[in-house]
Each structure stands twice: as C-alpha cells, then as structure tokens.
Design an enzyme around this catalytic site. Structure first.
Site, PDB file in Angstrom:
ATOM      1  N   CYS A  47       0.807  -1.227   0.000  1.00  0.00           N
ATOM      2  CA  CYS A  47       0.000   0.000   0.000  1.00  0.00           C
ATOM      3  C   CYS A  47       0.837   1.273   0.000  1.00  0.00           C
ATOM      4  CB  CYS A  47      -0.930   0.029   1.214  1.00  0.00           C
ATOM      5  SG  CYS A  47      -1.647  -1.582   1.619  1.00  0.00           S
ATOM      6  N   CYS A  50       1.570   3.727  -3.076  1.00  0.00           N
ATOM      7  CA  CYS A  50       0.585   4.720  -3.540  1.00  0.00           C
ATOM      8  C   CYS A  50       0.148   5.666  -2.428  1.00  0.00           C
ATOM      9  CB  CYS A  50      -0.661   4.030  -4.087  1.00  0.00           C
ATOM     10  SG  CYS A  50      -0.373   3.239  -5.674  1.00  0.00           S
ATOM     11  N   HIS A  51      -0.042   5.139  -1.212  1.00  0.00           N
ATOM     12  CA  HIS A  51      -0.645   5.956  -0.151  1.00  0.00           C
ATOM     13  C   HIS A  51       0.390   6.631   0.750  1.00  0.00           C
ATOM     14  CE1 HIS A  51      -4.705   4.517  -1.080  1.00  0.00           C
ATOM     15  NE2 HIS A  51      -4.186   3.314  -1.207  1.00  0.00           N
ATOM     16  N   MET A  88      -7.699   1.756  -7.341  1.00  0.00           N
ATOM     17  CA  MET A  88      -7.397   0.894  -6.186  1.00  0.00           C
ATOM     18  C   MET A  88      -7.527  -0.575  -6.625  1.00  0.00           C
ATOM     19  SD  MET A  88      -7.027   0.552  -2.783  1.00  0.00           S
ATOM     20  CE  MET A  88      -7.440  -0.699  -1.546  1.00  0.00           C
ATOM     21  N   HIS A 327       7.007  12.692 -10.618  1.00  0.00           N
ATOM     22  CA  HIS A 327       7.233  11.251 -10.673  1.00  0.00           C
ATOM     23  C   HIS A 327       8.365  10.940 -11.653  1.00  0.00           C
ATOM     24  CE1 HIS A 327       5.945   7.196  -9.669  1.00  0.00           C
ATOM     25  NE2 HIS A 327       6.049   6.892 -10.944  1.00  0.00           N
ATOM     26  N   HIS A 369       2.408   9.733 -17.702  1.00  0.00           N
ATOM     27  CA  HIS A 369       3.409   8.746 -17.282  1.00  0.00           C
ATOM     28  C   HIS A 369       4.320   8.470 -18.475  1.00  0.00           C
ATOM     29  CE1 HIS A 369       5.393   5.267 -15.609  1.00  0.00           C
ATOM     30  NE2 HIS A 369       4.788   5.449 -14.448  1.00  0.00           N
TER      31      HIS A 369
END
Ligand code: DHE
Length: 544
Positions: A47, A50-51, A88, A327, A369
């Site tokens: 997790c 992403c979080h 998700m 990113h 991206h």
C-alpha cells in the site's frame, strides 16, 4: 514467553492469550500485536507505494485515521476487497489477499500510522559492502561482450537483474540485487551498472568482469526508487546518487565503492500552499550534462532540486518550484531540458538545466506517465518530446525547440489518440521513424498485451497494433502485461517484456524496427517477472 506471558508483559490481560496492540487512538478497532505487525508488513509491501508510509496520500488517497475511522471497518473492507475504478486494486478478488487479511488491513489503517525508523549514516555504513575493491577489479575488459548492447532486465519478484547479450540474446548472468528491483542506470563511461531495489538496496555491477557481477552494495533507506551517476565532464564515474521514499532523503556516494558521503533530507514545504510535508519522497533523478548537477525531483512538495556536486562539503542547491506529485521524466533530445511529470497534477514541467530555471509548466492529459518519454521530429512542429497517460488514451506532444520553433516551445503541439489508457512507457530513437506506446495497465487484455506503433513521419495516419504477448507464444493463458519498449544499441530492434505472474512463464519479445515483424523471443526459466529493461548505450547516453 508464552502468548499469555507476552500479553501480560505488553500490558494486556493474561487471559486474552494473545498480546494486544496498544493503539494510541481509543476509537481504533482492536488488533492483536501479531495482527498489527502483519498489517504493518502488508501495508509497507502493498500500500505504501501509492498511499505513502505515513498515509498522507499521493497516487492513492490519504488514509489517515481521521478519514478511515469515519468510514469504518465494513466500508474499508469492501474497498480493499473489490478495489475502485479510480485505480485501487481488488486485493481479494485478484487472489492477492485472503478474507482474513482484508479484515486485518481494514482495521490496521484505522490505527495511527507507525513512523518507520530513520536511516542515517550509521545505518547506511552498517549495510555497505565493497565486495571487490577497485584495486582488485580488472584493468581492462575481460570478456568478449559488446557491452554497449547489453540489456539489464529487471526481474521484479525475484530481486535480481538478468544481464542479456543484445547481440546473441543469451543471458550473461543473473545478478542478485535488492527486493522488487526497480531501475538500472549506467556510469558515464558505461562500465558500471547501478541497480536499485524497492528496499533501497543499491547494487553496483562491473561490466568489465569476465562474468559481470556485483562489486559493491549498500542500503540507503527502507524504500527507494531512483539511482543515477555523475555525467558532467571531469566527474565521469566519480559519484552516484540514490533517492529514497523512506526516509525522505537522497544520498551522494562514491562512484567506485558506493561509500556514502552526504545525506540530505527532503522534508519541507509544499510548492503551492507552502505547508510542511513530513514525507516528500524522492522520485526521478537524472544527471545533468550541462553542469556538475544532479536533478532530484521531490514528489509531494513539488520541487525540482539541482544539486551541485562539485563541492559536496559546501553543497549548493537550486530549488525550482514545479508542481506537486513529481514522478518520472526524461531529457529532451538536446539534453538541455528535463521534462518531468507531475502525475496527479496532470502537468509536465520543463526544467532548463543550462540556465537552472523552470522553462514552463505545461498542462497535459490525465496522469501523465512518460517513463523517460520519447523524442522525435514532428514533420510539422519540429523537435518534440512525448508523454502518454495512465488516465486517458491520449499522447501529448510538446515542442522542445525554443530557438527553431519558438511558438511551439513548451506547448502541446499535437494530441494523438492511442489504444487506450493505462500507458506507462513510450519510446522512440534517433535512428528510427517509429514511436512505440505500451498500455500495460489497461483493463482490456487485448490492449494490455499489445503495443501501438506510429510512423512519426505520418502521425495523422494513426497506429499499427503489434500483438506482442501473442508473439511470445507462452503455453498458458494466465494474466500477462506487455511493458516498456527499449531499443538496442543500433536503434533497429525494440525489446518488450511479457510480464506474467511469478509462477508463470514470461518472455522478452524483440521486434525488428524496420519491418515491425517479430525478430526473436527470449524464454528462459530464469526470466521470472521481467519488467523494465535498460540498454547500456541508450541508458548511458540518455537516448530515447
Ligand atoms: Fe516505477 C521508473 C516509481 C511502479 C517500472 N518508477 C520509476 C521512477 C519512479 C518510479 C520514481 C523514476 C526513476 C528515475 O528515473 O530516476 N514505480 C514507482 C512507484 O512509486 C510505483 C507507482 C509504485 C511502487 O510501489 O513502486 C511504480 N514501476 C512500477 C511498476 O509496477 C513497474 C511497471 C514494474 C516494476 O518493475 O516494478 C515499474 N518504473 C518502472 C520502470 C522505470 C520506472 C521500468 C524506468 C523507466 C525508464 O525508462 O527509465
């Protein structure tokens, strides 16, 4: 100690049998200490990417207890089990978590996030190993390989890279690296290969050895994604840099041994609201060819740092405010501009590495991206750099020639339609007339298992679809994704990974760039979960 004893020691009732986790928040649902520890491990592996480790959110939504407690266990369980259209994953129905784990994670994320330990010089030095000191290394190339055309292929789930001879398509060596390896980069000379794992382990491989292998390693934190080396004249092969997600920092190391020299924290204020952020992770790093500088992109604060490595005892940093959620990115064809995606801001920042300032922030499609993006000459608008998007099916072409095409510079000159959303990597080459676009995260297997190819001389003619996964001819029909185009040294072949599950066969498919026909399939039981692949020459010289 028995479980009852341990429970007593931990302040729980000896009758409960199992030690309970002492939550700081009385409203958080109860968990045993063992459940909490497992939750912490699963959260970190599944997790945090992403979080965020502190659950402040980035690609994924924030999951701090003020939010999760209001939702409650049942609601969270559904979300974790079945996922969401916003991205998700469906952890239960995909088989990656069982019912018990889903329940445990729903309770875990209602606890206050535990802060992982810091990782400073002492911790780094304790993990640092010089396996073969510089004076014991070869003084000339000891193998017959055409080093320029070696590919370093990430074997994501085995914690290894496969070094593949691009000429013969044979595996030279499988080298042990960090966990869930991420990227490979080259030293300025092309002799040393640096690999970073998600566990922040950096491996340094000497390509001059008879059988290229590790010569040094270090852990630079608990979680990381990026590594690069000094490329400026006079500093070739001298320094390496690695950025980490946790702790939020970067470290400059000696290029020949990985000895850590200087650690710099990236915690600080966000670019827009100027609020303190405790976990601004280091995303992409690239070495400037114009100055002795590393370009370090800090995700959550939205800052591009130009770190002058010419005197690290008096470190000078130019801090350029770009946009939050930086990113991935790459250089334009002249190498003067770094084009970096601020993914959740739907922007590309063009940073001028010669002048040391922002050229412009450019609005593009949804969740750009680019990987490193693709450079080619648009027949109408001149030199362009291109990004694809995760969140829509478009490709944005941005003018990169302020001298020759001032009107087009730093604007989206053209938007192409691709096969679909879910694109991660796009690639072209100065010797090729083609542009390749993957779509590995598209929900439609037909799209995630094929790539689109454009003729850059006739962009209005649309694209051709190459059925890469089908060409791999894998025996079983399990889930697979086609990921990351990469050219060979000559620019006349393009390599793709056909990325299957860990217990299934994967392959690398090589396409003849001139005919767009299948040229070779590389299959080997050791090629487990191949993802990114990095051609030595193209990576060394930033050719894309
Ligand atoms: Fe990546 C580059 C972070 C998931 C394959 N990835 C990068 C970079 C960053 C990053 C910051 C830029 C490095 C640089 O240039 O210095 N990647 C992340 C994540 O945070 C994320 C979303 C989730 C995670 O938990 O890691 C993530 N990445 C993936 C994958 O699932 C991919 C597809 C498969 C894999 O191997 O894990 C993947 N990322 C890659 C590749 C590159 C990359 C192949 C390098 C592209 C290049 O051409 O240089």
């Amino acid at each position: 100690a028995t479980p009852a004893e341990a429970g007593y020691q931990a302040g729980g009732s000896p009758l409960a049998g199992e030690p309970m986790y002492q939550s700081a928040n009385p409203k958080a649902p109860p968990m045993t200490q063992a459940e909490f520890d497992l939750g912490r491990k699963i959260y970190f592996e599944r997790c945090a990417g992403c979080h965020g480790v502190l659950r402040k959110g980035a690609t994924g939504k924030p999951l701090t207890p003020d939010i999760t407690l209001a939702k409650g266990t049942d609601y969270l369980k559904v979300f974790i089990a079945y996922g969401s259209a916003a991205g998700m994953p469906n952890w239960l129905t995909s088989g990656e978590m069982n019912e018990k784990e889903v329940d445990l994670m729903a309770r875990y994320i209602q606890q206050d996030p535990p802060t992982p330990p810091e990782f400073g010089m002492e911790q780094m030095k304790a993990t640092w190993k010089v396996l073969i000191p510089p004076e014991q290394r070869p003084t000339r190339k000891m193998n017959g390989y055409n080093i320029d055309n070696i590919f370093s292929t990430t074997l994501r789930d085995t914690g290894e890279v496969a070094l593949i001879d691009g000429d013969t398509k044979k595996i030279i060596n499988i080298v042990k690296t960090g966990y869930a390896v991420h990227i490979s980069r080259l030293s300025a000379s092309g002799r040393f290969l640096y690999v970073i794992g998600r566990d922040a382990k950096v491996n340094m491989i000497d390509l001059w050895m008879e059988k290229p292998d590790n010569v040094a390693e270090i852990r630079v934190g608990l979680e990381a994604r990026s590594v690069d080396t000094s490329k400026y004249k006079g500093f070739e092969d001298k320094l390496a840099i690695a950025g980490s997600y946790w702790p939020p920092q970067y470290v400059i190391m000696k290029g020949d041994t990985l000895e850590p020299l200087k650690i710099v924290a990236t915690r600080g204020m966000t670019v827009d609201k100027q609020e303190y952020h405790p976990e601004p992770r280091v995303a992409s790093i690239v070495a400037s060819h114009f100055r002795p500088e590393f370009v370090v992109n800090v995700k959550e604060t939205g800052k591009t740092l130009l770190v002058d490595y010419s005197n690290i005892d008096a470190l000078k940093t130019t801090e350029i405010g770009t946009a939050r959620f930086l990113h991935d990115g790459g250089l334009d064809s002249t190498h003067r501009y770094f084009m970096v995606a601020a993914n959740q801001s739907n922007k590309i920042a063009a940073v001028d590495l010669k002048e040391g300032k922002l050229a412009r922030l450019i609005d593009v499609g949804k969740i750009p991206h680019p990987g490193r993006g693709a450079n080619f000459v648009d027949p109408q608008f001149g030199p362009v750099w291109l990004t694809g998007h995760l969140g829509d099916d478009t490709l944005s072409l941005i003018g990169t020639d302020p001298k020759g095409h001032p009107k087009q510079a730093w604007t989206v000159v053209r938007t192409l339609k691709g096969q679909g959303g879910g694109s991660l990597f796009q690639k072209s080459h100065p010797k090729s007339n083609h542009l390749y676009v993957d779509t590995p995260l598209n929900p439609d297997p037909k799209i995630s298992q094929s790539v689109a190819v454009y003729d850059v001389r006739h962009l209005d003619q649309g694209f051709t679809v190459l059925p890469i996964a089908e060409w791999a001819g894998l025996s079983d029909d399990g889930a697979k994704r086609v990921v990351q185009p990469e050219y060979n040294r000559a620019g006349d072949e393009v390599w793709f990974s056909v990325w299957s599950a860990k217990n299934k066969q994967s392959a690398i498919v090589v396409v003849d760039d001139r005919t767009l026909k299948l040229k070779a399939v590389i299959k080997d039981p050791r090629l487990i979960t191949p993802t990114g692949h990095f051609n030595v020459h193209n990576t060394q010289h930033d050719i894309y």
